[in-house]
Design a protein around this motif. Structure first.
Motif, short mmCIF file in Angstrom:
data_model
loop_
_atom_site.label_atom_id
_atom_site.label_comp_id
_atom_site.label_asym_id
_atom_site.label_seq_id
_atom_site.Cartn_x
_atom_site.Cartn_y
_atom_site.Cartn_z
N PHE B 98 0.83 -1.20 0.00
CA PHE B 98 0.00 0.00 0.00
C PHE B 98 0.87 1.25 0.00
N ASN B 100 0.66 3.89 1.86
CA ASN B 100 1.11 4.30 3.20
C ASN B 100 1.57 3.08 4.02
N ALA B 102 0.42 0.61 5.36
CA ALA B 102 -0.63 -0.10 6.10
C ALA B 102 -0.07 -1.22 6.97
N LEU B 103 1.03 -0.94 7.65
CA LEU B 103 1.56 -1.92 8.61
C LEU B 103 0.76 -1.82 9.90
N PHE B 104 0.38 -2.97 10.46
CA PHE B 104 -0.45 -2.96 11.67
C PHE B 104 0.35 -2.41 12.84
N PRO B 105 -0.09 -1.29 13.41
CA PRO B 105 0.73 -0.65 14.45
C PRO B 105 0.75 -1.44 15.76
N HIS B 106 -0.20 -2.37 15.95
CA HIS B 106 -0.24 -3.10 17.21
C HIS B 106 0.53 -4.42 17.14
N MET B 107 1.24 -4.62 16.04
CA MET B 107 2.05 -5.84 15.92
C MET B 107 3.51 -5.45 15.66
N TYR B 115 1.69 -12.35 9.75
CA TYR B 115 0.21 -12.31 9.75
C TYR B 115 -0.41 -13.17 8.65
N ARG B 163 6.00 -8.45 3.90
CA ARG B 163 4.69 -8.99 4.25
C ARG B 163 3.92 -9.41 3.00
N SER B 164 4.13 -8.69 1.90
CA SER B 164 3.36 -8.99 0.70
C SER B 164 3.94 -10.17 -0.08
#
Lengths: 302, 371
Positions: B98, B100, B102-107, B115, B163-164
């Motif tokens: 993405f 921006n 879109a990395l999960f900030p809580h991980m 993930y 991640r992708s």
């Protein structure tokens, strides 16, 4: 070279002094803006609380004594009142979460225009007096109230339901009053969640339900915690609504304080109760602050 | 090792080759606006294809259709032989980076990269191994325990990339992934992404509005405007022989001169043009003039087409100079030339007349008219 020669000249030094004065003057002016509020906080918060603290240690004979606190430990009824208070606050908070979280979620998924409209309706109760709202519940819930009349009229139930003057009424009223305090921070936290996080989760293979549990829920919990904490703490000291809708059957700390003053004219006992409630509230806040950033309660931060 | 879960998505060793993408007649309207206007496109297996266009051209909409986030009004989308147009995004098994990140900030970093593997039921030991491999691929080995806000922009970009690719999707989508980086880092990441693409061989669709980025990285570029593909060609073809004015204008700086047909000849600004290139049919023709293909003529003209012009301004730009000149009919031209020590002093000044030469092999005549 010319610059290095100039930076010790008399003009430069004079300016430095002037700039410092300007800086200080600006700071004092800013402080001046907050002084009325500080004064009010002093007069109506710090001084009375201090005075309460003081008289809670004054016995019936006017000398220093721990009797007000000792009485609280001796009498079983006090423990029961604190227990009820925490119980009611906990249940109210729980119900607020059950009702408020889905609503906040719904609103956060709406386009901003519609969400703002919903927000106005959530805030609408704040425009009427607490007392009016509470008595409105009385009108709805009492034995010959609208709900019982309709229910029996439509044959849903035979006998009038006991909806008020008991725990039911207290909880219904308190949940209604407290709901906005939960919804606002929860909604705020949800709005701040970038939609791309959920898109990313879906792209990586998460079903909508899975994406909700693994991404949306964890990211919205800080707001939910902040809202729940706010509700819980407000409930601990709540008086008007539980007093009217509970009608003496559900006795909370706040009511005991009132009866100590109005019935027994015992300011010492009332003050001691107030102090204990304050200390307990601060303890709850302290414990909570280890899990939640408290500024979220006021909508600040993210 | 591999567990079936969540419907169709799974890691399947037999399916690791890249997949071709077939887009047919995809249309998406928002009210009366056509975001995508009957778009058809073939992305070859293992190809790096860039969707290039100005903002609002529909390039991102097309990417979102590929990812499954935008539901088109009609059309067909196939990955390999499988129709995907109605498949929800979580069953498409495509990797996406993405804009921006879109990395999960809580991980943590490892939490983010792992993930997609957790969703696919990969066992714990295998997961840790794959996460580390993916992080090493993007040169972030050992960064697994970091939190997202400890990362720099470039590092976030790499984590998003890891991640992708960690679940080995056969198609990779990228939505302006480098636009948030500063120029130096962007230049380096372009090369790195290109290398990564060569290494992994995934079919990649890349969206950007930056023409240089598109030219640098792509096997082929689809220039998009008003929801339509204006031209689909290799970077070189696109730059050298654009099919229409929009492409010629959007890629590189160009000036256009109207070309009139006089018998077998083509005339622009009073000059009969010599060209070694094919001339499109029709009467509505334009001569495309790129600043770096024009030069100042000092000696004999030879085979070149020569325009007489008046210099209006000369600009020093370090590695090159820019010379603005006006033709007798009032058209403004720009000439860019490389600079060496002493070059600048030999250049004509404002007000001087100059002869501008254009080699026949650089004389590109394109079809004019509205795009």
């Amino acid at each position: 070279m010319a610059v290095t020669q100039m930076n010790t000249g008399p003009d430069i030094d004079a300016n430095a002094g002037g700039l410092r004065t300007d800086e200080q003057r600006e700071r004092w002016r800013l402080f001046g803006l907050s002084s009325p509020a500080l004064l009010i906080v002093m007069v109506i918060l710090v001084i009375p609380t201090g005075w309460l603290f003081y008289i809670s240690f004054v016995g019936a004979n006017g000398s220093f004594s721990m009797e007000n606190y000792a009485r609280m430990l001796e009498r079983k009824s006090y423990a029961r009142i604190f227990q009820t208070t925490f119980q009611v606050s906990l249940i109210t908070t729980g119900l607020c979460i059950l009702i408020g979280y889905p609503l906040a979620y719904f609103m956060s998924q709406l386009p901003v225009k519609w969400a703002n409209l919903c927000l106005v309706t959530v805030l609408l109760p704040f425009w009427t007096s607490l007392l009016v709202r509470t008595y409105a519940w009385l009108v709805l819930l009492q034995r010959q109230g609208l709900i019982n009349e309709w229910g029996m009229g439509m044959g849903l139930w035979e006998e009038p339901l006991k909806l008020v003057h008991n725990m039911n009424g207290t909880l219904i009223g308190m949940v209604h009053i407290m709901l906005p305090f939960l919804i606002l921070p929860t909604y705020g936290a949800m709005r701040a969640i970038d939609r791309d996080y959920l898109k990313a989760a879906a792209n990586l293979g998460a079903s909508p339900a899975r994406a909700f549990w693994t991404v949306f829920l964890p990211l919205s919990t800080p707001g939910l915690f902040a809202g729940a904490l706010m509700v819980f703490i407000l409930c601990l000291g709540f008086f008007v609504t539980p007093a009217i809708l509970g009608c003496g059957t559900v006795i909370l700390v706040s009511m005991q304080i009132v009866s100590n003053i109005e019935l027994f004219v015992n300011w010492g006992a009332a003050s001691a109760l107030g102090v204990v409630l304050l200390v307990l509230t601060l303890m709850v806040l302290w414990v909570a602050s280890r899990f939640v950033r408290l500024e979220q309660m006021t909508g600040g931060g993210h | 090792m591999i567990h079936q879960c969540c419907g169709d998505i799974s890691l399947n060793d037999a399916n690791r080759d890249a997949l071709p993408i077939t887009v047919r007649n995809v249309t998406k309207t928002y009210g009366k606006i056509y975001a995508l206007d009957d778009v058809s496109l073939d992305v070859k297996s293992g190809e790096f294809l860039t969707l290039l266009g100005p903002s609002g051209s529909g390039k991102t909409t097309l990417l979102m259709v590929l990812a499954g986030f935008t539901r088109p009004d009609r059309g067909s989308l196939k990955f390999g032989a499988t129709e995907m147009i109605r498949k929800p995004p979580h069953l498409r098994n495509v990797g996406m980076v993405f804009q921006n990140y879109a990395l999960f900030p809580h991980m943590t970093v490892a939490g983010n990269v792992g993930y997609p593997l957790r969703l696919r039921g990969v066992t714990r030991t295998d997961l840790a191994k794959r996460v580390e491999t993916a992080l090493e691929t993007v040169q972030l080995g050992g960064y697994g325990d970091r939190t997202i806000d400890q990362l720099s922009g470039g590092q976030k970009q790499r984590v998003a990339l890891a991640r992708s690719i960690v679940f080995e999707p056969r198609i990779l989508l990228m939505d302006e992934p480098l636009s948030a980086l500063d120029k130096k880092l962007r230049d380096r990441m372009q090369i790195e992404l290109r290398h990564l693409h060569e290494k992994l061989g995934r079919t990649t669709v890349y969206v950007t509005h930056d023409q240089r980025e598109a030219l640098t990285m792509s096997d082929r570029i689809a220039v998009v405007n008003h929801g339509r593909i204006m031209q689909l060609a290799s970077p070189q073809e696109l730059y050298e022989q654009p099919e229409n004015k929009f492409v010629a204008d959007f890629i590189g700086d160009s000036t256009f001169l109207t070309v009139t047909r006089q018998g077998a000849h083509h005339v622009a600004a009073g000059v009969t043009l010599k060209t070694t290139r094919p001339v499109p049919a029709g009467d509505d023709l334009l001569l495309m003039l790129r600043p770096e293909r024009l030069s100042l003529l000092h000696g004999e003209a030879g085979e070149a087409n020569v325009f007489d012009a008046t210099v209006t301004e000369l600009v020093y730009q370090g590695e090159s100079y820019l010379l603005y000149a006006r033709l007798p009919d009032g058209t403004e031209l720009t000439v860019r030339g490389a600079m060496r020590a002493g070059t600048f002093q030999t250049l004509p000044a404002a007000g001087d007349t100059a002869k501008l030469a254009l080699d026949p092999s650089d004389t590109v005549i394109i079809a004019g008219g509205e795009d």
